[in-house]
Design a protein around this motif. Structure first.
Motif, short mmCIF file in Angstrom:
data_model
loop_
_atom_site.label_atom_id
_atom_site.label_comp_id
_atom_site.label_asym_id
_atom_site.label_seq_id
_atom_site.Cartn_x
_atom_site.Cartn_y
_atom_site.Cartn_z
N ALA A 1 60.52 17.24 43.06
CA ALA A 1 59.14 16.84 42.81
C ALA A 1 58.41 17.93 42.03
CB ALA A 1 58.42 16.54 44.13
N GLY A 2 58.72 19.18 42.34
CA GLY A 2 58.11 20.29 41.62
C GLY A 2 58.54 20.36 40.17
N ARG A 3 59.64 19.68 39.84
CA ARG A 3 60.13 19.64 38.46
C ARG A 3 59.73 18.34 37.76
NH1 ARG A 3 66.40 21.38 39.72
NH2 ARG A 3 65.94 23.34 40.83
N GLY A 4 58.93 17.55 38.44
CA GLY A 4 58.49 16.29 37.84
C GLY A 4 59.47 15.15 38.00
N VAL A 5 60.36 15.24 39.00
CA VAL A 5 61.36 14.20 39.24
C VAL A 5 61.17 13.65 40.66
CG1 VAL A 5 63.81 13.65 39.44
CG2 VAL A 5 63.02 15.23 37.66
N THR A 6 61.13 12.34 40.78
CA THR A 6 61.03 11.69 42.09
C THR A 6 62.40 11.16 42.49
OG1 THR A 6 58.74 11.02 41.69
CG2 THR A 6 59.95 9.83 43.40
N LEU A 7 62.82 11.47 43.71
CA LEU A 7 64.11 11.00 44.23
C LEU A 7 63.90 10.19 45.50
CD1 LEU A 7 67.22 10.96 44.68
CD2 LEU A 7 66.97 13.19 45.81
N SER A 8 64.52 9.04 45.57
CA SER A 8 64.60 8.29 46.82
C SER A 8 66.07 8.07 47.13
CB SER A 8 63.87 6.94 46.71
OG SER A 8 64.50 6.10 45.78
N ALA B 1 61.55 10.06 36.35
CA ALA B 1 60.77 11.15 35.78
C ALA B 1 59.75 10.57 34.81
CB ALA B 1 61.67 12.14 35.06
N THR B 2 58.60 11.19 34.75
CA THR B 2 57.55 10.70 33.84
C THR B 2 57.82 11.13 32.40
OG1 THR B 2 56.22 12.65 34.39
CG2 THR B 2 55.80 10.62 35.63
N HIS B 3 58.62 12.18 32.21
CA HIS B 3 58.90 12.68 30.86
C HIS B 3 60.40 12.67 30.59
CE1 HIS B 3 54.75 13.99 30.50
NE2 HIS B 3 54.86 14.60 31.67
N GLN B 4 60.79 12.28 29.38
CA GLN B 4 62.18 12.28 28.99
C GLN B 4 62.71 13.72 28.98
OE1 GLN B 4 63.21 10.06 25.51
NE2 GLN B 4 61.77 8.41 25.96
N GLY B 5 64.02 13.84 29.26
CA GLY B 5 64.66 15.14 29.25
C GLY B 5 64.72 15.82 30.60
#
Length: 326
Positions: A227-234, A268-272
């Motif tokens: 989450a701190g890197r802008g990635v959501t995991l479920s 993720a909200t941003h590509q890459g």
């Protein structure tokens, strides 16, 4: 098994480091009398099955051939090892030659198909030695013997299996009474714990440890890190649609093989921000994931269940088998 790599319960690269032909031996007889049914094969025939498996697995490894594995394996082992071979092919690293030593066979007396037996054995030497809890099955009369499961035991778990006066084991039914938890209930209890934590329904049936409560904690910590890197995991676990196998132990408990499925969704909200890496290599092109990635993982477990108390996880083999990005 020919192509597997030891991997943590979380995807390496995204959450790296979250966790981290022999002769038949002899086991002490601890079961009085004999169970109903007859052994499906002799120990000499079981040795032939093991030797044939090693030869077939080595052929598959040399060719990076998942198709060749179909002659010696069945699911869930087949799907997991085919995925592992794809990873090996992608990184251009053939698996080491497979040979087994210090083998003890545990052959149950059975009254119908599938026929099956287990083998406690070791591959590799020295610091590369690895213990196995192999489980072979035969679907019907005249069908081939195929490797169905091989969770890595962290200890001599199969040494607890009881043998009758002639050296054969006793199978335990999925819904048998007199155990801390019936074998058929283990997959759901374990899946609930890993998905919803120690307070989930049935979670108290399993003892705390690296493959239960500590895995859940690692998953939650991994989610926070991502989450701190802008990635959501479920992440959600569920019982996989495979048969549960169990053998009676010397303390009147059971040693149980079962499989869970883990579904993970990354967004993720941003590509890459997402990449196909670690355990996922070979399952999808490296740049296929733009803002979403969905994976399916199979996890084999070996559990020791006492008559009373809580089940202990004695072994595990985890492998991602599919990855899809968008």
């Amino acid at each position: 098994m020919t192509a597997r790599t030891l991997v943590p319960i979380l995807i390496p690269g995204l959450l790296a480091g979250a966790l981290s032909a022999g002769c038949s031996g002899h086991a002490t007889s601890a079961a009085a009398g004999r169970a109903p049914g007859a052994p499906a094969l002799t120990k000499a025939q079981a040795q032939q099955v093991l030797t044939s498996f090693a030869a077939g697995a080595n052929r598959a490894g040399r060719r990076f051939s998942g198709k060749a594995l179909r002659s010696v394996e069945t699911d869930p082992q087949l799907s997991m090892d085919v995925a592992a071979l794809r990873l090996r092919r992608a990184v251009r690293q053939r698996p080491p030659k497979l040979a087994f030593t210090n083998t003890t066979f545990y052959i149950p007396r059975l009254t119908g198909y599938p026929h099956w037996f287990a083998a406690d054995t070791v591959s590799g030497k020295g610091t590369a030695a690895q213990r196995h809890a192999l489980l072979f099955t035969q679907a019907g009369q005249g069908a081939p013997w195929l490797l169905a499961s091989d969770p890595y035991p962290s200890e001599n778990a199969l040494g607890r299996v009881a043998l009758d006066t002639t050296g054969f084991a006793t199978p335990v039914g999925p819904n048998v009474k007199g155990l801390a938890v019936a074998p058929a209930r283990l997959p759901q209890a374990h899946a609930s714990l890993l998905t919803d934590g120690p307070r989930a329904s049935g979670a108290s049936l399993l003892a705390d440890g690296a493959k239960t409560t500590e895995t859940y904690k690692a998953l939650k910590q991994g989610e926070q890190t991502l989450a701190g890197r802008g990635v959501t995991l479920s992440s959600r676990f569920s019982p996989a649609p495979y048969k549960v196998y169990a053998l009676r132990t010397k303390d009147r408990g059971a040693l149980v093989w079962y499989v869970l499925k883990q579904n993970e969704a990354y967004s993720a909200t941003h590509q890459g921000r997402l990449t196909v890496s670690g355990d996922l290599v070979g399952l999808a092109p490296a740049k296929v994931a733009r803002t979403r990635m969905d994976t399916t993982v199979l996890v084999q477990y070996l559990a020791t269940v006492p008559p009373k108390g809580r089940a202990m996880i004695s072994g595990m083999y985890r492998k991602a088998v599919t990855a899809h990005g968008s």
